[in-house]
Design a protein around this motif. Structure first.
Motif, PDB file in Angstrom:
ATOM      1  N   ARG A  74       0.825  -1.214   0.000  1.00 41.33           N
ATOM      2  CA  ARG A  74       0.000   0.000   0.000  1.00 41.33           C
ATOM      3  C   ARG A  74       0.855   1.257   0.000  1.00 41.33           C
ATOM      4  N   ILE A  75       2.037   1.214   0.611  1.00 45.31           N
ATOM      5  CA  ILE A  75       2.902   2.404   0.632  1.00 45.31           C
ATOM      6  C   ILE A  75       3.985   2.321  -0.448  1.00 45.31           C
ATOM      7  N   GLN A  76       3.723   1.455  -1.443  1.00 44.89           N
ATOM      8  CA  GLN A  76       4.586   1.365  -2.639  1.00 44.89           C
ATOM      9  C   GLN A  76       5.984   0.817  -2.354  1.00 44.89           C
ATOM     10  N   MET A  77       6.179   0.137  -1.207  1.00 40.83           N
ATOM     11  CA  MET A  77       7.462  -0.522  -0.927  1.00 40.83           C
ATOM     12  C   MET A  77       7.339  -1.972  -1.416  1.00 40.83           C
ATOM     13  N   THR A  78       7.429  -2.134  -2.741  1.00 42.67           N
ATOM     14  CA  THR A  78       7.108  -3.423  -3.359  1.00 42.67           C
ATOM     15  C   THR A  78       8.125  -4.511  -3.022  1.00 42.67           C
ATOM     16  N   ASP A  79       9.398  -4.156  -2.876  1.00 41.53           N
ATOM     17  CA  ASP A  79      10.392  -5.185  -2.542  1.00 41.53           C
ATOM     18  C   ASP A  79      10.106  -5.788  -1.171  1.00 41.53           C
ATOM     19  N   SER A  80       9.745  -4.931  -0.206  1.00 44.15           N
ATOM     20  CA  SER A  80       9.406  -5.426   1.135  1.00 44.15           C
ATOM     21  C   SER A  80       8.138  -6.269   1.080  1.00 44.15           C
ATOM     22  N   ALA A  81       7.166  -5.830   0.282  1.00 46.14           N
ATOM     23  CA  ALA A  81       5.925  -6.598   0.153  1.00 46.14           C
ATOM     24  C   ALA A  81       6.210  -7.981  -0.411  1.00 46.14           C
ATOM     25  N   LYS A  82       7.019  -8.058  -1.458  1.00 48.52           N
ATOM     26  CA  LYS A  82       7.334  -9.360  -2.062  1.00 48.52           C
ATOM     27  C   LYS A  82       8.105 -10.239  -1.077  1.00 48.52           C
ATOM     28  N   PHE A  83       8.955  -9.627  -0.250  1.00 54.40           N
ATOM     29  CA  PHE A  83       9.713 -10.396   0.746  1.00 54.40           C
ATOM     30  C   PHE A  83       8.762 -11.145   1.675  1.00 54.40           C
ATOM     31  N   TYR A  84       7.739 -10.453   2.175  1.00 52.41           N
ATOM     32  CA  TYR A  84       6.828 -11.092   3.129  1.00 52.41           C
ATOM     33  C   TYR A  84       5.916 -12.107   2.441  1.00 52.41           C
ATOM     34  N   TYR A  85       5.469 -11.833   1.201  1.00 54.07           N
ATOM     35  CA  TYR A  85       4.668 -12.827   0.479  1.00 54.07           C
ATOM     36  C   TYR A  85       5.476 -14.103   0.253  1.00 54.07           C
ATOM     37  N   ARG A  86       6.726 -13.942  -0.155  1.00 47.49           N
ATOM     38  CA  ARG A  86       7.569 -15.119  -0.414  1.00 47.49           C
ATOM     39  C   ARG A  86       7.868 -15.871   0.878  1.00 47.49           C
ATOM     40  N   LYS A  87       7.947 -15.149   1.989  1.00 48.01           N
ATOM     41  CA  LYS A  87       8.184 -15.780   3.285  1.00 48.01           C
ATOM     42  C   LYS A  87       7.037 -16.733   3.606  1.00 48.01           C
ATOM     43  N   VAL A  88       5.808 -16.270   3.357  1.00 48.39           N
ATOM     44  CA  VAL A  88       4.635 -17.112   3.606  1.00 48.39           C
ATOM     45  C   VAL A  88       4.657 -18.329   2.691  1.00 48.39           C
ATOM     46  N   ILE A  89       4.948 -18.096   1.394  1.00 45.17           N
ATOM     47  CA  ILE A  89       4.955 -19.185   0.409  1.00 45.17           C
ATOM     48  C   ILE A  89       5.990 -20.238   0.754  1.00 45.17           C
ATOM     49  N   SER A  90       7.149 -19.815   1.280  1.00 45.20           N
ATOM     50  CA  SER A  90       8.223 -20.766   1.614  1.00 45.20           C
ATOM     51  C   SER A  90       7.909 -21.599   2.852  1.00 45.20           C
ATOM     52  N   LYS A  91       7.012 -21.087   3.714  1.00 39.49           N
ATOM     53  CA  LYS A  91       6.734 -21.768   4.972  1.00 39.49           C
ATOM     54  C   LYS A  91       5.480 -22.635   4.938  1.00 39.49           C
ATOM     55  N   SER A  92       4.527 -22.320   4.033  1.00 44.42           N
ATOM     56  CA  SER A  92       3.267 -23.056   4.058  1.00 44.42           C
ATOM     57  C   SER A  92       2.572 -22.977   2.706  1.00 44.42           C
ATOM     58  N   ASP A  93       1.808 -24.031   2.390  1.00 44.03           N
ATOM     59  CA  ASP A  93       0.991 -24.015   1.169  1.00 44.03           C
ATOM     60  C   ASP A  93      -0.488 -23.806   1.510  1.00 44.03           C
ATOM     61  N   LYS A  94      -0.762 -23.306   2.714  1.00 40.01           N
ATOM     62  CA  LYS A  94      -2.144 -23.084   3.152  1.00 40.01           C
ATOM     63  C   LYS A  94      -2.604 -21.647   2.904  1.00 40.01           C
ATOM     64  N   TYR A  95      -1.781 -20.870   2.195  1.00 41.02           N
ATOM     65  CA  TYR A  95      -2.102 -19.466   1.991  1.00 41.02           C
ATOM     66  C   TYR A  95      -2.087 -19.130   0.493  1.00 41.02           C
ATOM     67  N   PRO A  96      -3.130 -19.537  -0.262  1.00 36.70           N
ATOM     68  CA  PRO A  96      -3.156 -19.208  -1.698  1.00 36.70           C
ATOM     69  C   PRO A  96      -3.184 -17.704  -1.962  1.00 36.70           C
ATOM     70  N   ASP A  97      -3.718 -16.939  -0.993  1.00 38.65           N
ATOM     71  CA  ASP A  97      -3.758 -15.485  -1.191  1.00 38.65           C
ATOM     72  C   ASP A  97      -2.358 -14.891  -1.310  1.00 38.65           C
ATOM     73  N   ALA A  98      -1.377 -15.509  -0.637  1.00 36.47           N
ATOM     74  CA  ALA A  98      -0.004 -14.998  -0.736  1.00 36.47           C
ATOM     75  C   ALA A  98       0.484 -15.084  -2.175  1.00 36.47           C
ATOM     76  N   TYR A  99       0.196 -16.204  -2.838  1.00 38.28           N
ATOM     77  CA  TYR A  99       0.522 -16.326  -4.266  1.00 38.28           C
ATOM     78  C   TYR A  99      -0.238 -15.287  -5.092  1.00 38.28           C
ATOM     79  N   ASN A 100      -1.516 -15.135  -4.797  1.00 35.54           N
ATOM     80  CA  ASN A 100      -2.334 -14.204  -5.574  1.00 35.54           C
ATOM     81  C   ASN A 100      -1.810 -12.778  -5.460  1.00 35.54           C
TER      82      ASN A 100
END
Length: 419
Positions: A74-100
Motif C-alpha cells: 500500500r505504501i509502494q514498498m514493493t520489494d518489502s511486500a514481495k519479501f513477506y509474500y515469499r516468506k509465507v509461500i516458503s513456509k506453508s501451502d495453506k495461503y493461496p492469497d499470498a501467491y495471488n
C-alpha cells in the motif's frame, strides 16, 4: 447461569496461570484489530509497526506476514511486500492469497516472467483455482502483446469448459485475426401474405480474407422479385466491406455497395468505429449514405454491446433523414456462443427499415417512412472443421402504405468453406 459462571472462572485461572494462552489471545486480538484497520485504510506505517510487534511475540504466525506484505504494498514498498509474500509461500501451502498478491504485484510491476513462473507453481498447489490462474496468464499475454499465445490458451480453455469462460469477448476479437480465407454462398427466400405479391429470392456469393490487420469481405448479391401484377424485377449488386483493427481492442468497419439495377440503391457508403471497454462493453458510432435513383438518405449509426458469460447483446440504432424528419430504426441482437466464434444461436428483434438490410434495399426509399416490426432466430454451426452452415428465420410485420400492413416470412440458408 451457574454453568456459565464456572466456565468463566476456569478460563480466568487458565489464562492467568498459563502465559502461552494469554499470549495467543493477545496476538489474535491484535491481528483482528490490525486487519480491521487495514480495511478501513488507517495509517499503514502504524499497522506495520504493530504487526512487527505481533511477530516478535509469535514469529510463526504467518497471517502477520501476509498483512505486512499488503501494508508495504500500500505504501509502494514493493520489494518489502514481495519479501513477506515469499516468506509465507516458503513456509506453508495453506495461503493461496499470498501467491495471488505476489502474482498481482509482479504483473503491476511488469515482472511478467516471474509472474508466469509463480502462476505455474500456484496451479500445481491449487488446481481448483486453475481458471483463475490461467486468466492471469491471459492478462499477461495481452500486456506483452503476445496475441498468438493468448489465443492458443483461450482455445485450450474453451475446449475444456466452453460454458464457463469469462473472456469470450476477447476471444471473439482475437479469433478475428486468425489467418484464414473463406468462400461462401447464401440463399434468402421471402414470402408474403399479400395476394399476388412476391416471393423474393436473393442469392449471394462471398469471399472473406482474414489477417491480423483485420478482414476484407467481397460480396456479389443477386435479387429476383416476383409479382403477379408486373414483370419480375432482377438485379445485381457489388459490395465490399472491411474490418480494420486500429488498436488492440478497437476497430473500424468500412462498407461500399454499387448497382446499376433498380432493385438495389445506386450506391451505399458506410463507416462505423467500434470502441471496446474493459468491462466487456462496446460502443460504436458511424454513418451511412444511401443514394437511390431519386433521393439521397444520410443516416447516423449508434450502438452498444456487451458480453455476459457466453452471451453477447447488441443494440443498434439508425437515425435516418428523409423529408426533413428523422426516421429511427432499431435492431436488438443476442447471441449465445457454443464453442468457436462460428458456433452460436442468435435472436433478433427490430423496428423500422435500416440501410444495412440488403434484402429490402431496393425499397429503402419507400419503406423509410413506414413502420415495421420484426423478430427472428437462427443458428451458425461448424461442420467437419472446415464448413460453416447457417440457418435463419425472420418474421416482419410491414406497413406497405398508410394504414395497410403485410406479413413477410424470410428464411436464409448459408454455407461457407474455410481454408
Amino acid at each position: 447461569m451457574k454453568t456459565s459462571f464456572i466456565l468463566s472462572v476456569v478460563l480466568f485461572f487458565l489464562v492467568n496461570n498459563n502465559p502461552a494462552i494469554a499470549q495467543k489471545i493477545d496476538v489474535d486480538s491484535l491481528l483482528v484489530q490490525l486487519i480491521s484497520d487495514f480495511k478501513l485504510e488507517k495509517n499503514p506505517q502504524e499497522i506495520i509497526q504493530k504487526a512487527k510487534t505481533g511477530l516478535k511475540i509469535a514469529p510463526d504466525y504467518l497471517d502477520y506476514y501476509v498483512l505486512l506484505g499488503r501494508s508495504f504494498e500500500r505504501i509502494q514498498m514493493t520489494d518489502s511486500a514481495k519479501f513477506y509474500y515469499r516468506k509465507v509461500i516458503s513456509k506453508s501451502d495453506k495461503y493461496p492469497d499470498a501467491y495471488n498478491y505476489l502474482i498481482n504485484l509482479e504483473i503491476s510491476n511488469h515482472e511478467y516472467n516471474s509472474a508466469l513462473e509463480n502462476i505455474e507453481k500456484a496451479k500445481l498447489l491449487y488446481p481448483q483455482n486453475q481458471l483463475y490462474y490461467d486468466t492471469k496468464k491471459l492478462n499477461i499475454y495481452e500486456l506483452q502483446g503476445n496475441e498468438e499465445a493468448e489465443l492458443e490458451l483461450m482455445i485450450q480453455l474453451i475446449k475444456q469448459n466452453p460454458k464457463n469462460i469469462p473472456f469470450k469477448d476477447r476471444y471473439i476479437l482475437l479469433s478475428g485475426k486468425i489467418k484464414e480465407d473463406r468462400i461462401g454462398v447464401q440463399y434468402t427466400h421471402t414470402s408474403f401474405n399479400r395476394e399476388g405479391y412476391g416471393p423474393w429470392n436473393q442469392y449471394m456469393a462471398q469471399y472473406i480474407r482474414t489477417r491480423n490487420w483485420g478482414s476484407l469481405i467481397a460480396n456479389i448479391n443477386a435479387m429476383n422479385r416476383k409479382s403477379d401484377s408486373a414483370d419480375d424485377v432482377n438485379g445485381i449488386q457489388y459490395e465490399l466491406s472491411s474490418y480494420l483493427f486500429t488498436t488492440k481492442r478497437n476497430y473500424l468497419f468500412l462498407n461500399a455497395a454499387f448497382s446499376n439495377d433498380r432493385v438495389y440503391p445506386k450506391y451505399r457508403l458506410g463507416a462505423t468505429y467500434f470502441i471496446s471497454f474493459l468491462k466487456k462493453w462496446e460502443a460504436n458510432l458511424g454513418f451511412r449514405y444511401t443514394k437511390t435513383n431519386t433521393e439521397d438518405f444520410p443516416a447516423l449509426v449508434l450502438g452498444f454491446g456487451t458480453y455476459y458469460k457466453s452471451f453477447w447483446f447488441n443494440l443498434s440504432s439508425f437515425l435516418q433523414s428523409s423529408d426533413d424528419k428523422i426516421n429511427p430504426a432499431f435492431t436488438f441482437t443476442s447471441r449465445y456462443y457454443l464453442d468457436t466464434r462460428y458456433d452460436y444461436l442468435f435472436a433478433i428483434l427490430g423496428y423500422g427499415t435500416s440501410p444495412d438490410d440488403n434484402n429490402t434495399a431496393g425499397l429503402y426509399s419507400e419503406r423509410i417512412n413506414l413502420s415495421s416490426y420484426r423478430m427472428g432466430a437462427g443458428i451458425s454451426k461448424t461442420l467437419y472443421s472446415n464448413y460453416i452452415a447457417g440457418l435463419q428465420f425472420l418474421y416482419n410485420n410491414q406497413e406497405y402504405s398508410p394504414d395497410k400492413r403485410q406479413n413477410e416470412y424470410e428464411i436464409s440458408l448459408s454455407l461457407q468453406y474455410k481454408f
